[in-house]
Write a protein that holds these residues in place. Structure first.
Motif, PDB file in Angstrom:
ATOM      1  N   THR A 103       0.829  -1.215   0.000  1.00  0.00           N
ATOM      2  CA  THR A 103       0.000   0.000   0.000  1.00  0.00           C
ATOM      3  C   THR A 103       0.858   1.258   0.000  1.00  0.00           C
ATOM      4  O   THR A 103       0.567   2.213   0.719  1.00  0.00           O
ATOM      5  N   LEU A 104       1.897   1.271  -0.837  1.00  0.00           N
ATOM      6  CA  LEU A 104       2.865   2.364  -0.853  1.00  0.00           C
ATOM      7  C   LEU A 104       2.396   3.480  -1.782  1.00  0.00           C
ATOM      8  O   LEU A 104       2.354   3.319  -3.000  1.00  0.00           O
ATOM      9  N   GLY A 105       2.039   4.634  -1.201  1.00  0.00           N
ATOM     10  CA  GLY A 105       1.637   5.775  -2.003  1.00  0.00           C
ATOM     11  C   GLY A 105       2.809   6.312  -2.813  1.00  0.00           C
ATOM     12  O   GLY A 105       3.948   6.372  -2.336  1.00  0.00           O
ATOM     13  N   ASP A 106       2.532   6.695  -4.053  1.00  0.00           N
ATOM     14  CA  ASP A 106       3.559   7.171  -4.986  1.00  0.00           C
ATOM     15  C   ASP A 106       3.577   8.693  -4.961  1.00  0.00           C
ATOM     16  O   ASP A 106       2.603   9.341  -5.346  1.00  0.00           O
ATOM     17  N   ASN A 107       4.704   9.275  -4.507  1.00  0.00           N
ATOM     18  CA  ASN A 107       4.838  10.728  -4.531  1.00  0.00           C
ATOM     19  C   ASN A 107       6.283  11.117  -4.831  1.00  0.00           C
ATOM     20  O   ASN A 107       7.187  10.265  -4.786  1.00  0.00           O
ATOM     21  N   PRO A 108       6.534  12.376  -5.185  1.00  0.00           N
ATOM     22  CA  PRO A 108       7.880  12.798  -5.592  1.00  0.00           C
ATOM     23  C   PRO A 108       8.940  12.559  -4.531  1.00  0.00           C
ATOM     24  O   PRO A 108      10.085  12.218  -4.859  1.00  0.00           O
ATOM     25  N   GLN A 109       8.597  12.757  -3.276  1.00  0.00           N
ATOM     26  CA  GLN A 109       9.580  12.570  -2.205  1.00  0.00           C
ATOM     27  C   GLN A 109      10.040  11.108  -2.138  1.00  0.00           C
ATOM     28  O   GLN A 109      11.241  10.823  -2.015  1.00  0.00           O
ATOM     29  N   ARG A 110       9.098  10.183  -2.235  1.00  0.00           N
ATOM     30  CA  ARG A 110       9.454   8.771  -2.166  1.00  0.00           C
ATOM     31  C   ARG A 110      10.195   8.314  -3.413  1.00  0.00           C
ATOM     32  O   ARG A 110      11.009   7.387  -3.358  1.00  0.00           O
TER      33      ARG A 110
ATOM     34  N   GLU B  78      12.519   9.764  -4.760  1.00  0.00           N
ATOM     35  CA  GLU B  78      13.939  10.045  -4.562  1.00  0.00           C
ATOM     36  C   GLU B  78      14.626   8.957  -3.751  1.00  0.00           C
ATOM     37  O   GLU B  78      15.854   8.916  -3.675  1.00  0.00           O
ATOM     38  N   VAL B  79      13.824   8.071  -3.155  1.00  0.00           N
ATOM     39  CA  VAL B  79      14.360   7.058  -2.240  1.00  0.00           C
ATOM     40  C   VAL B  79      14.295   5.657  -2.835  1.00  0.00           C
ATOM     41  O   VAL B  79      15.245   4.874  -2.713  1.00  0.00           O
ATOM     42  N   VAL B  80      13.177   5.326  -3.483  1.00  0.00           N
ATOM     43  CA  VAL B  80      12.992   3.989  -4.062  1.00  0.00           C
ATOM     44  C   VAL B  80      12.473   4.120  -5.490  1.00  0.00           C
ATOM     45  O   VAL B  80      11.984   5.184  -5.897  1.00  0.00           O
ATOM     46  N   GLY B  81      12.569   3.039  -6.255  1.00  0.00           N
ATOM     47  CA  GLY B  81      12.111   3.036  -7.636  1.00  0.00           C
ATOM     48  C   GLY B  81      10.634   2.699  -7.725  1.00  0.00           C
ATOM     49  O   GLY B  81      10.247   1.543  -7.508  1.00  0.00           O
ATOM     50  N   MET B  82       9.808   3.674  -8.031  1.00  0.00           N
ATOM     51  CA  MET B  82       8.358   3.476  -8.126  1.00  0.00           C
ATOM     52  C   MET B  82       8.000   2.941  -9.511  1.00  0.00           C
ATOM     53  O   MET B  82       8.239   3.597 -10.528  1.00  0.00           O
ATOM     54  N   ILE B  83       7.435   1.756  -9.540  1.00  0.00           N
ATOM     55  CA  ILE B  83       7.104   1.087 -10.797  1.00  0.00           C
ATOM     56  C   ILE B  83       5.875   1.725 -11.434  1.00  0.00           C
ATOM     57  O   ILE B  83       4.869   1.968 -10.784  1.00  0.00           O
ATOM     58  N   GLU B  84       5.972   1.973 -12.712  1.00  0.00           N
ATOM     59  CA  GLU B  84       4.832   2.408 -13.512  1.00  0.00           C
ATOM     60  C   GLU B  84       4.473   1.300 -14.496  1.00  0.00           C
ATOM     61  O   GLU B  84       5.359   0.634 -15.020  1.00  0.00           O
ATOM     62  N   PRO B  85       3.160   1.072 -14.719  1.00  0.00           N
ATOM     63  CA  PRO B  85       2.044   1.835 -14.171  1.00  0.00           C
ATOM     64  C   PRO B  85       1.791   1.505 -12.700  1.00  0.00           C
ATOM     65  O   PRO B  85       2.219   0.472 -12.205  1.00  0.00           O
ATOM     66  N   ASN B  86       1.091   2.425 -12.016  1.00  0.00           N
ATOM     67  CA  ASN B  86       0.660   2.168 -10.651  1.00  0.00           C
ATOM     68  C   ASN B  86      -0.387   1.056 -10.658  1.00  0.00           C
ATOM     69  O   ASN B  86      -1.014   0.796 -11.668  1.00  0.00           O
TER      70      ASN B  86
ATOM     71  N   ASP C 133      -7.051  15.277  19.224  1.00  0.00           N
ATOM     72  CA  ASP C 133      -6.091  14.191  19.047  1.00  0.00           C
ATOM     73  C   ASP C 133      -6.625  13.213  17.998  1.00  0.00           C
ATOM     74  O   ASP C 133      -7.753  12.719  18.100  1.00  0.00           O
ATOM     75  N   VAL C 134      -5.797  12.956  16.994  1.00  0.00           N
ATOM     76  CA  VAL C 134      -6.154  12.042  15.907  1.00  0.00           C
ATOM     77  C   VAL C 134      -5.094  10.954  15.821  1.00  0.00           C
ATOM     78  O   VAL C 134      -3.896  11.246  15.743  1.00  0.00           O
ATOM     79  N   CYS C 135      -5.512   9.707  15.863  1.00  0.00           N
ATOM     80  CA  CYS C 135      -4.576   8.596  15.735  1.00  0.00           C
ATOM     81  C   CYS C 135      -4.106   8.476  14.284  1.00  0.00           C
ATOM     82  O   CYS C 135      -4.868   8.734  13.343  1.00  0.00           O
ATOM     83  N   GLY C 136      -2.872   8.048  14.094  1.00  0.00           N
ATOM     84  CA  GLY C 136      -2.314   7.855  12.759  1.00  0.00           C
ATOM     85  C   GLY C 136      -1.241   6.792  12.781  1.00  0.00           C
ATOM     86  O   GLY C 136      -0.865   6.289  13.842  1.00  0.00           O
ATOM     87  N   ILE C 137      -0.747   6.450  11.596  1.00  0.00           N
ATOM     88  CA  ILE C 137       0.302   5.436  11.441  1.00  0.00           C
ATOM     89  C   ILE C 137       1.597   6.120  11.048  1.00  0.00           C
ATOM     90  O   ILE C 137       1.630   6.907  10.091  1.00  0.00           O
ATOM     91  N   GLN C 138       2.667   5.850  11.771  1.00  0.00           N
ATOM     92  CA  GLN C 138       3.964   6.455  11.470  1.00  0.00           C
ATOM     93  C   GLN C 138       4.347   6.213  10.010  1.00  0.00           C
ATOM     94  O   GLN C 138       4.217   5.113   9.501  1.00  0.00           O
ATOM     95  N   GLY C 139       4.802   7.266   9.348  1.00  0.00           N
ATOM     96  CA  GLY C 139       5.246   7.151   7.965  1.00  0.00           C
ATOM     97  C   GLY C 139       4.163   7.387   6.935  1.00  0.00           C
ATOM     98  O   GLY C 139       4.450   7.394   5.736  1.00  0.00           O
ATOM     99  N   SER C 140       2.914   7.592   7.348  1.00  0.00           N
ATOM    100  CA  SER C 140       1.826   7.837   6.405  1.00  0.00           C
ATOM    101  C   SER C 140       1.971   9.236   5.811  1.00  0.00           C
ATOM    102  O   SER C 140       2.121  10.220   6.536  1.00  0.00           O
ATOM    103  N   TYR C 141       1.892   9.334   4.494  1.00  0.00           N
ATOM    104  CA  TYR C 141       2.192  10.582   3.793  1.00  0.00           C
ATOM    105  C   TYR C 141       1.227  11.713   4.129  1.00  0.00           C
ATOM    106  O   TYR C 141       1.578  12.897   4.061  1.00  0.00           O
ATOM    107  N   TYR C 142      -0.014  11.383   4.489  1.00  0.00           N
ATOM    108  CA  TYR C 142      -1.040  12.411   4.616  1.00  0.00           C
ATOM    109  C   TYR C 142      -1.099  13.062   5.995  1.00  0.00           C
ATOM    110  O   TYR C 142      -1.838  14.013   6.202  1.00  0.00           O
ATOM    111  N   LEU C 143      -0.319  12.576   6.951  1.00  0.00           N
ATOM    112  CA  LEU C 143      -0.398  13.121   8.304  1.00  0.00           C
ATOM    113  C   LEU C 143       0.074  14.576   8.374  1.00  0.00           C
ATOM    114  O   LEU C 143      -0.466  15.381   9.142  1.00  0.00           O
TER     115      LEU C 143
END
Length: 267
Positions: free
Chosen positions: A97-104, A106-114, A140-150
């Motif tokens: 469930t890895l969201g594809d964005n410009p920041q990521r 730069e770190v890993v190879g995002m396969i296209e097509p999504n 207070d809102v619970c979230g998951i560490q590393g989630s892009y939308y937080l």
């Protein structure tokens, strides 16, 4: 190296003019591909009654292994460590469930097509009466560490994020009243509300925002090489043959316009 994969690898190298294919050679030599997957994100990746990891993304990982002619080894990952595991060589591939964005990118190879798409929303008790994103201000809102939308939920809506390592911890905090809602991917929330009785008194009250496609990821340096190209070919074929649409239906996930758009593009 298994003969079938050796032949396919040689053909791929010849067609691309590249001299090496480190990860494909590693996978073939080991006789297995090691894939990082979720085990807390039903129905994409979760533990069944026997403790085995199953789900839609596990089916995708198995299909890749089958096409490569090797065994499949699964490694549970969470949002905060999946890219690190890939960089360290602990896994060969991310399907988690890895969201594809410009920041990521730069770190890993995002396969296209999504291969999927989702966005941010909130799972909250109906009794909390949340109606708009702005209702989260100061809460207070619970979230998951590393989630892009937080970050945006914090900056735009002034919510206080209480981040946890995984879904079980965040869900427990939500149910014991430690937060007004759990910020997570709308696809997961929809599947929980549709299938899990424990969430009967909960809702997804907001309009989904921050829509993002999901990508399978390979090591960044291999994105344009034989390994990245091979995975891209497989994902393209999933769209062309409706393999993803059929998997979505098999797990009772709500129809996704994204799939139909990709099918029309690649058929």
């Amino acid at each position: 190296m298994k003969k079938s994969l050796k032949i396919a690898l040689a053909a791929l190298l010849a067609s691309t003019g590249l001299a090496s294919a480190d990860t494909l050679e590693k996978i073939a030599g080991a006789g297995k591909i090691v894939v990082g997957v979720k085990n807390d994100y039903r129905p994409w990746g979760y533990l069944d009654a026997s403790g085995k990891i199953v789900g839609l993304e596990i089916d995708l990982a198995q299909d890749i292994a089958t096409r490569l002619g090797v065994d499949l080894e699964l490694v549970p990952v969470v949002a905060s460590n999946r890219m690190e595991f890939l960089q360290q060589g602990r896994i060969d591939l991310i399907i988690a469930t890895l969201g594809d964005n410009p920041q990521r990118r730069e770190v890993v190879g995002m396969i296209e097509p999504n291969y999927y798409a989702g966005g941010a929303n909130i799972l909250a008790p109906k009794a909390n009466g949340l109606k708009e994103w702005t209702d989260l201000e100061g809460k207070d809102v619970c979230g998951i560490q590393g989630s892009y939308y937080l970050r945006e939920i914090t900056q735009k809506y002034k919510a206080n994020i209480v981040a946890f390592a995984g879904v079980p911890e965040a869900s427990a905090a939500l149910t014991n009243g430690s937060c007004v809602g759990l910020a997570y991917d709308n696809t997961w929330i929809e599947s929980q509300l549709a299938s899990e009785a424990v969430w009967a008194d909960y809702e997804m009250p907001f309009v989904t925002e921050q829509m993002q496609p999901w990508a399978i990821a390979v090591p960044l340096e291999e994105l344009s090489g034989p390994y990245g190209q091979k995975i891209s070919e497989i994902v393209t074929d999933w769209h062309k043959t409706r393999f993803l649409i059929e998997g979505n239906e098999r797990y009772g996930i709500a129809p996704a316009p994204f799939f139909e758009e990709q099918y029309e593009k690649f058929k």
